[in-house]
Scaffold this motif. Structure first.
Motif, PDB file in Angstrom:
ATOM      1  N   MET A 242     -29.272  32.511-113.333  1.00 25.56           N
ATOM      2  CA  MET A 242     -30.192  31.466-112.938  1.00 25.56           C
ATOM      3  C   MET A 242     -30.805  31.745-111.569  1.00 25.56           C
ATOM      4  O   MET A 242     -31.950  31.398-111.333  1.00 25.56           O
TER       5      MET A 242
ATOM      6  N   LEU B 140     -33.622  34.052-112.084  1.00 17.38           N
ATOM      7  CA  LEU B 140     -34.778  33.338-112.638  1.00 17.38           C
ATOM      8  C   LEU B 140     -35.510  32.561-111.542  1.00 17.38           C
ATOM      9  O   LEU B 140     -36.737  32.492-111.535  1.00 17.38           O
TER      10      LEU B 140
ATOM     11  N   TYR C 150     -34.324  25.963-111.734  1.00 14.53           N
ATOM     12  CA  TYR C 150     -33.264  26.947-112.001  1.00 14.53           C
ATOM     13  C   TYR C 150     -32.162  26.856-110.956  1.00 14.53           C
ATOM     14  O   TYR C 150     -30.976  26.974-111.276  1.00 14.53           O
TER      15      TYR C 150
END
Length: 134
Positions: free
Chosen positions: A1, A4, A13
């Motif tokens: 995450m 991202l 995120y």
């Protein structure tokens, strides 16, 4: 995450990463999430919110001795203080620089040195008496 977040710059995120990290009591993930959320709000111009998250990142990073997060958080805290309190900003930049030098992170050290230089450049530009001519 976290990757991202870096690729998309979507705070969602980082908020999800924080939620998951807290559920798992994964301190490294919590510290990194706080840092990313703080950085997001810094660039969004919400400095009070940013400072809150960066302070939380510092606290956790100190607990687990995560120097990379600590150096980045200090640098961003310095960015927040710089427009109104260059002395405080410089102290945070120097904390960041010290950690970068200890860990051998030359790129992050260059960011801290650049931030320190920007303080002095700004002070010279603000006072015409400090400008010299050739």
């Amino acid at each position: 995450m976290h990757q991202l977040f870096r690729e998309t710059d979507s705070v969602d995120y980082s908020l999800r990463a924080l939620q998951l990290s807290e559920k798992l009591d994964y301190k490294r993930g919590i510290a990194l999430s706080f840092l990313n959320i703080g950085r997001y709000y810094y660039f969004d111009g919400k400095h009070d919110i940013s400072l809150d998250y960066l302070g939380k990142a510092v606290k956790i990073a100190k607990e687990i001795n995560h120097k990379k997060v600590l150096a980045s958080a200090y640098r961003y805290i310095g960015f927040i203080y710089r427009p109104n309190d260059s002395f405080t900003a410089e102290s945070y930049y120097k904390k960041s620089l010290k950690i970068c030098l200890e860990t051998g992170d030359d790129i992050a050290a260059s960011y801290a040195l650049s931030a320190i230089g920007n303080i002095y450049e700004g002070s010279l530009n603000a006072d015409p008496a400090n400008v010299t001519t050739a």
